[in-house]
Write an enzyme that holds these catalytic residues in place. Sequence first.
Site, mmCIF file in Angstrom:
data_model
loop_
_atom_site.group_PDB
_atom_site.id
_atom_site.type_symbol
_atom_site.label_atom_id
_atom_site.label_comp_id
_atom_site.label_asym_id
_atom_site.label_seq_id
_atom_site.Cartn_x
_atom_site.Cartn_y
_atom_site.Cartn_z
ATOM 1 N N GLY A 107 -42.849 5.397 14.473
ATOM 2 C CA GLY A 107 -43.928 6.137 14.563
ATOM 3 C C GLY A 107 -43.858 7.309 13.788
ATOM 4 N N ASP A 157 -46.107 -0.637 1.635
ATOM 5 C CA ASP A 157 -44.893 -0.555 2.527
ATOM 6 C C ASP A 157 -44.204 -1.741 2.429
ATOM 7 O OD1 ASP A 157 -46.040 1.883 2.944
ATOM 8 O OD2 ASP A 157 -46.515 1.472 4.966
HETATM 9 C C1 GLA Z 1 -50.030 3.510 4.876
HETATM 10 C C2 GLA Z 1 -50.137 2.393 4.795
HETATM 11 C C3 GLA Z 1 -50.023 2.226 3.343
HETATM 12 C C4 GLA Z 1 -50.482 3.131 2.465
HETATM 13 C C5 GLA Z 1 -50.242 4.628 2.961
HETATM 14 C C6 GLA Z 1 -51.191 5.806 2.107
HETATM 15 O O1 GLA Z 1 -48.527 3.867 4.937
HETATM 16 O O2 GLA Z 1 -49.276 1.403 5.469
HETATM 17 O O3 GLA Z 1 -50.528 0.739 2.930
HETATM 18 O O4 GLA Z 1 -52.098 2.858 2.392
HETATM 19 O O5 GLA Z 1 -50.488 4.503 4.394
HETATM 20 O O6 GLA Z 1 -50.641 5.698 0.887
#
Ligand code: GLA
Length: 323
Positions: A107, A157
Amino acid sequence: MTETIQISAPGRVNLIGDHTDYTGGLVMPLTLDAYTTVIGQVNTSQIWNLVSRDEPVALSIELPIRDLGSIQPRWGRYIAGVLFELAQLGIEVPGFTGEISTTIPIGSGLSSSAALEIAIARTALSIAHVELPDADIALLCQRAEHIASGVPCGIMDQLCIAVGRPHTATLIDCHTLDVQHIAMPDEIEVVTRFISHRTLAGSEYSDRVTDCHVIEKMIGPLRLANIGDAKNINDQRLFRRARHVISENQRVRDFASALSQKDFGAAGQLMLESHQSLANDFETSNATMDQAVKTMMSEPGILGARMTGGGFGGCIVGIRHRT
Ligand code: GLA
């Protein structure tokens, strides 16, 4: 004897390129030296039995999954989401009994959930004896995240975690899913600092995604837009949102070339500009994070710093010149 399977997936920190992935833009994250690990064995039932070292209540998921929303405890929904998406592809996964542990702070905006999804997907594929390309695994885990958390996240990510290499940034085109691996120069150290716990499950993140979709209906794909196109937007909030995404995509390109030319001062300046743009135009920072960026900038050797990831808390990231 049943074979023991052990699979790990790292967390990630984004160097530059935030809130660009869900409009097919550019991002440049790198994987962390912190991992989520799944260890266990196939069982003879159709049940996934998992314990987590970080969670008090064990998880038992019966396959096939019919109602994701009923899975308890809630952390199990990320796992169930992955197993559900594998079933959608017709992949039959046997039962599994195992343990999950992680060294990624949960988190904190370092993608602990994406790491869990990728580790579970790779475990499930391994025991199902199925191979999928990395990009397909990442897309599957992105869909799992959508249904498990309700957050309409982009692909950054999951793709970074699926393809990332140690001490190497991944320059990702989130439209084509092309990845360039860029070794971090030895002169530079990446500093990640925890600011506060956060969740993207409230409305703010999805509000930003919605804003971008509205903008794209007005001016076409943001990844192809230039600042002249944004000037046609009359609504001031939407104009600022568009200005962030358009300028952030350019900053990612400039950052990659500054690193390759070893112009670390320019790279640091781009990180600061990225933070300003996220704070003022995209409104995903807060006073604590702004102050943390200022504090980090005052420390010896720091060349640039910014909020990283979804924002509204989480972590900041900086680059430091090694002496
Ligand atoms: C979170 C989301 C990603 C991206 C970022 C901002 O981490 O999971 O997909 O949008 O925010 O860049």
